[in-house]
Motif scaffolding. Structure first.
Motif, PDB file in Angstrom:
ATOM      1  N   CYS A  99       0.766  -1.231   0.050  1.00 34.54           N
ATOM      2  CA  CYS A  99       0.104  -0.095   0.218  1.00 34.54           C
ATOM      3  C   CYS A  99       0.705   1.439   0.023  1.00 34.54           C
ATOM      4  O   CYS A  99       1.638   1.599   0.947  1.00 34.54           O
ATOM      5  CB  CYS A  99      -0.869  -0.048   1.100  1.00 34.54           C
ATOM      6  SG  CYS A  99      -2.136   1.408   1.075  1.00 34.54           S
ATOM      7  N   PRO A 100       0.503   2.209  -0.835  1.00 32.44           N
ATOM      8  CA  PRO A 100       1.376   3.098  -1.043  1.00 32.44           C
ATOM      9  C   PRO A 100       0.835   4.455  -0.043  1.00 32.44           C
ATOM     10  O   PRO A 100       1.559   5.584   0.151  1.00 32.44           O
ATOM     11  CB  PRO A 100       1.373   3.808  -2.700  1.00 32.44           C
ATOM     12  CG  PRO A 100       0.012   3.180  -2.963  1.00 32.44           C
ATOM     13  CD  PRO A 100      -0.200   1.951  -2.055  1.00 32.44           C
ATOM     14  N   GLU A 101      -0.533   4.171   0.535  1.00 30.92           N
ATOM     15  CA  GLU A 101      -1.013   5.174   1.178  1.00 30.92           C
ATOM     16  C   GLU A 101      -0.980   4.778   2.966  1.00 30.92           C
ATOM     17  O   GLU A 101      -0.445   3.801   2.951  1.00 30.92           O
ATOM     18  CB  GLU A 101      -2.363   5.365   0.686  1.00 30.92           C
ATOM     19  CG  GLU A 101      -2.680   5.624  -0.545  1.00 30.92           C
ATOM     20  CD  GLU A 101      -2.053   7.124  -1.024  1.00 30.92           C
ATOM     21  OE1 GLU A 101      -2.048   7.861  -0.016  1.00 30.92           O
ATOM     22  OE2 GLU A 101      -1.869   7.179  -2.165  1.00 30.92           O
ATOM     23  N   PRO A 102      -1.037   5.789   3.700  1.00 26.04           N
ATOM     24  CA  PRO A 102      -1.140   5.715   5.054  1.00 26.04           C
ATOM     25  C   PRO A 102      -2.290   5.000   5.718  1.00 26.04           C
ATOM     26  O   PRO A 102      -3.229   5.485   6.575  1.00 26.04           O
ATOM     27  CB  PRO A 102      -0.997   6.913   5.910  1.00 26.04           C
ATOM     28  CG  PRO A 102      -1.586   7.849   4.741  1.00 26.04           C
ATOM     29  CD  PRO A 102      -1.466   7.347   3.466  1.00 26.04           C
ATOM     30  N   ALA A 103      -2.848   3.780   4.923  1.00 25.26           N
ATOM     31  CA  ALA A 103      -4.175   3.265   5.215  1.00 25.26           C
ATOM     32  C   ALA A 103      -3.967   2.040   6.155  1.00 25.26           C
ATOM     33  O   ALA A 103      -5.111   1.520   6.782  1.00 25.26           O
ATOM     34  CB  ALA A 103      -4.805   2.678   3.917  1.00 25.26           C
ATOM     35  N   PHE A 104      -2.719   1.570   6.713  1.00 23.75           N
ATOM     36  CA  PHE A 104      -2.529   0.467   7.483  1.00 23.75           C
ATOM     37  C   PHE A 104      -1.779   1.014   8.650  1.00 23.75           C
ATOM     38  O   PHE A 104      -0.900   2.063   8.532  1.00 23.75           O
ATOM     39  CB  PHE A 104      -1.809  -0.674   6.836  1.00 23.75           C
ATOM     40  CG  PHE A 104      -2.594  -1.348   5.773  1.00 23.75           C
ATOM     41  CD1 PHE A 104      -3.475  -2.170   5.945  1.00 23.75           C
ATOM     42  CD2 PHE A 104      -2.371  -0.856   4.356  1.00 23.75           C
ATOM     43  CE1 PHE A 104      -4.309  -2.929   5.133  1.00 23.75           C
ATOM     44  CE2 PHE A 104      -3.126  -1.555   3.174  1.00 23.75           C
ATOM     45  CZ  PHE A 104      -4.202  -2.560   3.792  1.00 23.75           C
ATOM     46  N   ASP A 105      -2.056   0.212   9.972  1.00 27.44           N
ATOM     47  CA  ASP A 105      -1.260   0.596  11.107  1.00 27.44           C
ATOM     48  C   ASP A 105      -0.056  -0.098  11.017  1.00 27.44           C
ATOM     49  O   ASP A 105       0.099  -1.113  10.105  1.00 27.44           O
ATOM     50  CB  ASP A 105      -2.003   0.104  12.402  1.00 27.44           C
ATOM     51  CG  ASP A 105      -3.238   1.037  12.847  1.00 27.44           C
ATOM     52  OD1 ASP A 105      -3.101   2.312  12.489  1.00 27.44           O
ATOM     53  OD2 ASP A 105      -4.374   0.691  13.372  1.00 27.44           O
ATOM     54  N   ASP A 106       1.097   0.187  11.922  1.00 25.74           N
ATOM     55  CA  ASP A 106       2.138  -0.474  11.705  1.00 25.74           C
ATOM     56  C   ASP A 106       2.103  -1.985  12.445  1.00 25.74           C
ATOM     57  O   ASP A 106       1.725  -2.245  13.499  1.00 25.74           O
ATOM     58  CB  ASP A 106       3.144   0.034  12.745  1.00 25.74           C
ATOM     59  CG  ASP A 106       4.448  -0.453  12.832  1.00 25.74           C
ATOM     60  OD1 ASP A 106       4.698  -1.505  12.152  1.00 25.74           O
ATOM     61  OD2 ASP A 106       5.419  -0.140  13.861  1.00 25.74           O
ATOM     62  N   PRO A 107       2.314  -3.143  11.717  1.00 24.65           N
ATOM     63  CA  PRO A 107       2.222  -4.470  12.125  1.00 24.65           C
ATOM     64  C   PRO A 107       2.968  -4.703  13.343  1.00 24.65           C
ATOM     65  O   PRO A 107       2.528  -5.673  14.043  1.00 24.65           O
ATOM     66  CB  PRO A 107       2.475  -5.185  10.967  1.00 24.65           C
ATOM     67  CG  PRO A 107       2.342  -4.412   9.742  1.00 24.65           C
ATOM     68  CD  PRO A 107       2.805  -3.156  10.239  1.00 24.65           C
ATOM     69  N   ASP A 108       3.935  -4.239  13.656  1.00 24.54           N
ATOM     70  CA  ASP A 108       5.114  -4.562  14.577  1.00 24.54           C
ATOM     71  C   ASP A 108       4.429  -3.918  15.825  1.00 24.54           C
ATOM     72  O   ASP A 108       4.745  -4.334  16.992  1.00 24.54           O
ATOM     73  CB  ASP A 108       6.262  -3.985  14.334  1.00 24.54           C
ATOM     74  CG  ASP A 108       6.941  -4.806  13.201  1.00 24.54           C
ATOM     75  OD1 ASP A 108       6.629  -5.984  13.209  1.00 24.54           O
ATOM     76  OD2 ASP A 108       7.767  -4.177  12.438  1.00 24.54           O
ATOM     77  N   SER A 109       3.568  -2.789  16.069  1.00 26.12           N
ATOM     78  CA  SER A 109       3.003  -2.333  17.089  1.00 26.12           C
ATOM     79  C   SER A 109       1.462  -2.274  17.270  1.00 26.12           C
ATOM     80  O   SER A 109       1.077  -1.938  18.232  1.00 26.12           O
ATOM     81  CB  SER A 109       3.396  -0.995  17.156  1.00 26.12           C
ATOM     82  OG  SER A 109       2.936   0.045  16.241  1.00 26.12           O
ATOM     83  N   SER A 110       0.776  -3.051  16.533  1.00 28.39           N
ATOM     84  CA  SER A 110      -0.825  -3.514  16.685  1.00 28.39           C
ATOM     85  C   SER A 110      -1.190  -4.753  16.339  1.00 28.39           C
ATOM     86  O   SER A 110      -0.358  -5.388  15.483  1.00 28.39           O
ATOM     87  CB  SER A 110      -1.400  -2.147  15.941  1.00 28.39           C
ATOM     88  OG  SER A 110      -1.275  -2.478  14.607  1.00 28.39           O
ATOM     89  N   SER A 111      -2.244  -5.143  16.584  1.00 24.22           N
ATOM     90  CA  SER A 111      -2.730  -6.389  16.359  1.00 24.22           C
ATOM     91  C   SER A 111      -3.476  -6.205  14.911  1.00 24.22           C
ATOM     92  O   SER A 111      -3.997  -4.853  14.528  1.00 24.22           O
ATOM     93  CB  SER A 111      -3.839  -6.900  17.062  1.00 24.22           C
ATOM     94  OG  SER A 111      -4.965  -5.925  17.277  1.00 24.22           O
ATOM     95  N   PRO A 112      -3.515  -7.221  14.257  1.00 24.59           N
ATOM     96  CA  PRO A 112      -4.056  -7.041  12.733  1.00 24.59           C
ATOM     97  C   PRO A 112      -5.429  -6.608  12.772  1.00 24.59           C
ATOM     98  O   PRO A 112      -5.930  -5.828  11.918  1.00 24.59           O
ATOM     99  CB  PRO A 112      -3.873  -8.452  12.592  1.00 24.59           C
ATOM    100  CG  PRO A 112      -3.680  -9.444  13.447  1.00 24.59           C
ATOM    101  CD  PRO A 112      -2.886  -8.775  14.551  1.00 24.59           C
ATOM    102  N   TRP A 113      -6.341  -7.051  13.718  1.00 24.72           N
ATOM    103  CA  TRP A 113      -8.016  -6.873  13.655  1.00 24.72           C
ATOM    104  C   TRP A 113      -8.795  -7.187  15.106  1.00 24.72           C
ATOM    105  O   TRP A 113      -7.707  -7.851  15.817  1.00 24.72           O
ATOM    106  CB  TRP A 113      -8.516  -7.060  12.451  1.00 24.72           C
ATOM    107  CG  TRP A 113      -8.590  -8.484  12.000  1.00 24.72           C
ATOM    108  CD1 TRP A 113      -8.412  -9.693  12.844  1.00 24.72           C
ATOM    109  CD2 TRP A 113      -8.196  -8.969  10.821  1.00 24.72           C
ATOM    110  NE1 TRP A 113      -8.217 -10.760  12.094  1.00 24.72           N
ATOM    111  CE2 TRP A 113      -8.081 -10.521  10.671  1.00 24.72           C
ATOM    112  CE3 TRP A 113      -8.261  -8.438   9.355  1.00 24.72           C
ATOM    113  CZ2 TRP A 113      -8.149 -11.296   9.735  1.00 24.72           C
ATOM    114  CZ3 TRP A 113      -8.187  -9.330   8.391  1.00 24.72           C
ATOM    115  CH2 TRP A 113      -7.933 -10.633   8.359  1.00 24.72           C
TER     116      TRP A 113
END
Length: 185
Positions: A99-113
């Motif tokens: 993803c080129p946009e800031p649409a996702f949280d950092d996987p290393d610091s948050s749970s997937p969902w």
């Protein structure tokens, strides 16, 4: 009565009934929950709270998903559809990386969902039919089976262990496992 060879026709009739009949027998609450889910789509893992604002619907995450479970949903936004591809999310992060946009949280610091499985009333095991498919496909051991006094073991969900990967949903022969938001504590 010793030596009674009569056939229990009610049990045979139950086994002859199509699995869809179990699903169609859902109560109003189940249908209402599905309608709620349609209003709250299952976004890719690590999607931000403002995902719809940040996502440009370019499709990069759909193409990057090695499991093939991301599809264009309502309005062209990506959604998880475990009926597609491998039938489960492996949390590989390919969608986040693409993803080129800031649409996702950092996987290393948050749970997937916050999605977890919910086993519906039409479960074969809870209806007296031996089935442990959901437990067999769960890599996280979130669906153990409790022995029953009279009948096959029945599944119960350990919500703390459930990652919401969807493997059990795709594998359920009665199609009665749904994804719901993790219950608040």
């Amino acid at each position: 009565m010793a030596g009674d060879n009569r056939i229990d026709r009610s049990r045979r009739a139950f086994l002859r009934r199509p699995l869809a009949g179990l699903v169609e027998g859902r109560d109003r609450k189940d249908r209402r929950r599905e309608a709620d889910r349609a209003a709250d789509p299952w976004r890719p893992p690590w999607a931000t709270d403002g995902f719809e604002d940040a996502c440009t619907r370019c499709g990069a995450c759909l193409e990057a998903c090695p499991e093939g479970i991301l599809v264009k949903g309502d309005g062209g936004f990506p959604e998880v559809d475990i009926a597609q591809g491998s039938g489960e999310c492996t949390f590989c992060r390919a969608c986040v990386d693409a993803c080129p946009e800031p649409a996702f949280d950092d996987p290393d610091s948050s749970s997937p969902w916050d999605w977890v499985a919910r086993i519906g009333a039409g479960c074969l095991a809870t209806n007296g039919i031996v089935c442990q498919t959901c437990g067999d496909v769960c890599d996280y051991h979130a669906i153990p089976f409790a022995p029953e006094e009279s009948g096959p073991p029945v599944p119960w969900l350990k919500t703390d262990a459930c990652t919401g990967c969807g493997a059990c949903v795709a594998a359920c022969p009665a199609q009665v496992i749904k994804m719901v938001h993790r219950p608040q504590r």
